[in-house]
Design an enzyme around this catalytic site. Structure first.
Site, PDB file in Angstrom:
ATOM      1  N   LYS A  53       0.835  -1.204   0.000  1.00 49.74           N
ATOM      2  CA  LYS A  53       0.000   0.000   0.000  1.00 49.74           C
ATOM      3  C   LYS A  53       0.869   1.253   0.000  1.00 49.74           C
ATOM      4  O   LYS A  53       0.612   2.208  -0.735  1.00 49.74           O
ATOM      5  CB  LYS A  53      -0.952  -0.016   1.202  1.00 49.74           C
ATOM      6  CG  LYS A  53      -2.052  -1.063   1.043  1.00 49.74           C
ATOM      7  CD  LYS A  53      -2.843  -1.356   2.311  1.00 49.74           C
ATOM      8  CE  LYS A  53      -3.814  -2.522   2.060  1.00 49.74           C
ATOM      9  NZ  LYS A  53      -4.558  -2.944   3.243  1.00 49.74           N
ATOM     10  N   GLN A  97      -4.781  -1.413   9.452  1.00 54.91           N
ATOM     11  CA  GLN A  97      -4.745  -2.762   8.885  1.00 54.91           C
ATOM     12  C   GLN A  97      -5.384  -3.767   9.839  1.00 54.91           C
ATOM     13  O   GLN A  97      -5.112  -3.773  11.046  1.00 54.91           O
ATOM     14  CB  GLN A  97      -3.282  -3.149   8.589  1.00 54.91           C
ATOM     15  CG  GLN A  97      -3.108  -4.464   7.859  1.00 54.91           C
ATOM     16  CD  GLN A  97      -3.625  -4.440   6.421  1.00 54.91           C
ATOM     17  OE1 GLN A  97      -3.720  -3.396   5.788  1.00 54.91           O
ATOM     18  NE2 GLN A  97      -3.959  -5.605   5.901  1.00 54.91           N
ATOM     19  N   ASP A 120     -10.919   3.012   3.421  1.00 55.50           N
ATOM     20  CA  ASP A 120     -11.225   1.577   3.379  1.00 55.50           C
ATOM     21  C   ASP A 120     -12.723   1.340   3.182  1.00 55.50           C
ATOM     22  O   ASP A 120     -13.138   0.253   2.785  1.00 55.50           O
ATOM     23  CB  ASP A 120     -10.835   0.926   4.722  1.00 55.50           C
ATOM     24  CG  ASP A 120      -9.632  -0.003   4.616  1.00 55.50           C
ATOM     25  OD1 ASP A 120      -9.365  -0.498   3.508  1.00 55.50           O
ATOM     26  OD2 ASP A 120      -8.992  -0.232   5.653  1.00 55.50           O
TER      27      ASP A 120
HETATM   28  N1  GUN Z   1      -6.840  -6.742   5.993  1.00 55.53           N
HETATM   29  C1  GUN Z   1      -7.012  -7.465   4.852  1.00 55.53           C
HETATM   30  N2  GUN Z   1      -7.512  -6.678   3.877  1.00 55.53           N
HETATM   31  C2  GUN Z   1      -7.659  -5.448   4.394  1.00 55.53           C
HETATM   32  C3  GUN Z   1      -8.120  -4.219   3.868  1.00 55.53           C
HETATM   33  O1  GUN Z   1      -8.522  -4.089   2.706  1.00 55.53           O
HETATM   34  N3  GUN Z   1      -8.106  -3.176   4.714  1.00 55.53           N
HETATM   35  C4  GUN Z   1      -7.691  -3.273   5.996  1.00 55.53           C
HETATM   36  N4  GUN Z   1      -7.710  -2.190   6.761  1.00 55.53           N
HETATM   37  N5  GUN Z   1      -7.256  -4.402   6.521  1.00 55.53           N
HETATM   38  C5  GUN Z   1      -7.240  -5.488   5.722  1.00 55.53           C
END
Ligand code: GUN
Length: 283
Positions: A53, A97, A120
């Site tokens: 990311k 996350q 998100d």
């Molecule tokens: N854990 C796995 N996929 C994601 C996601 O798209 N966003 C977040 N915040 N955590 C994750």
């Protein structure tokens, strides 16, 4: 193979180029979109995700901050960090996350994120906005699936879409997005009595369960569009989706591969959401 592949890597490259151009426009005006990624603990998969990311931000010219904390961080400490990021004008998107360590209430943390920075799309305000068709942030994975359908010029009006999986992150928002485009939507899950009877009716199938071979060739109507959100490992340790790709590719009209399908689209849509958050902040 009769199905055409929907290439998530190629579509991501195209969309990220467009994002880079819009980022450059903002930067020329003195505004750099910024994303904060917060990771608590040392889950190895999460470490890979957050690194990707941050790299995507760098590649598109955005500002990014990676905050990494030990698993011993308290809920109060994390809420204080979220509050600080909510009030930081250089940050337009906040991503905490998941999963979080068990002693932290993930729902409470997500609800602490300002909906204006919820790139998100996990906040209840974002989910509610999607439900009633108001502007907000759409969760990145189902949003990426919609972009994939758009890329093949697929008109969902009056089509029957079957979503397999009812998670808050993929299945439920996916169903809302398909409905918004005038599809007739069926949501299936682990308690669905006869999954095959449902999928055989479908013009579009989205498999988002997290289990191998949930969808096999005998369950697919010839010509259907099949989107595979799964991320699993087969017995040989190779990455695979929820769909039996080798079988279904000979029946479907379009199919997304794993890897190289929906996966890269998730981070791409995170970049899109962060850019849009920055544009909205200026509007
Ligand atoms: N854990 C796995 N996929 C994601 C996601 O798209 N966003 C977040 N915040 N955590 C994750």
């Amino acid at each position: 193979m009769t199905a055409q592949l929907i290439d998530g890597n190629a579509l991501s490259r195209q969309l990220r180029t467009e994002v880079s151009e819009r980022v450059a426009t903002l930067r020329a005006q003195g505004h750099t979109p910024g994303l904060a990624v917060v990771l608590v603990g040392d889950n190895p998969a999460s470490q890979v995700y957050v690194r990707n990311k941050v790299k995507a931000c760098h590649d598109t010219g955005m500002h990014s901050v990676l905050e990494q904390y030990p698993a011993s961080m308290t809920e109060a400490e994390l809420l204080a960090r979220v509050d600080a990021l909510n009030n930081d004008p250089t940050i337009h998107g906040i991503l905490v996350q998941l999963p979080l360590p068990a002693h932290i209430d993930a729902h409470k943390v997500i609800e602490a994120i300002s909906p204006a920075k919820d790139v998100d799309g996990f906040h209840v305000a974002s989910a509610g906005a999607l439900m009633v068709g108001q502007p907000g942030f759409w969760p990145c994975t189902p949003y990426g699936c919609m972009k994939m359908l758009e890329s093949i010029g697929y008109d969902l009006r009056g089509k029957h879409a079957v979503v397999i999986g009812r998670s808050n992150i993929v299945g439920k928002p996916m169903a809302m997005m398909l409905l918004q485009q005038d599809a007739t939507v069926t949501v299936c899950h682990s308690r669905t009595a006869d999954l095959k009877a449902q999928t055989l009716q479908a013009d579009v199938i989205v498999a988002a369960v997290g289990k191998r071979n949930v969808l096999t060739a005998d369950m697919v109507k010839p010509g259907a569009v099949v989107l595979d959100v799964g991320m699993n490992r087969n017995d040989a340790g190779k990455l695979c989706g929820d769909v039996d790709f080798d079988g279904v590719k000979d029946v479907a009209g379009y199919i997304t591969p794993v890897p190289g399908g929906v996966g890269p689209m998730t981070i791409t849509m995170l970049m899109v959401n962060t850019l849009e958050s920055a544009e909205r902040a200026l509007a």
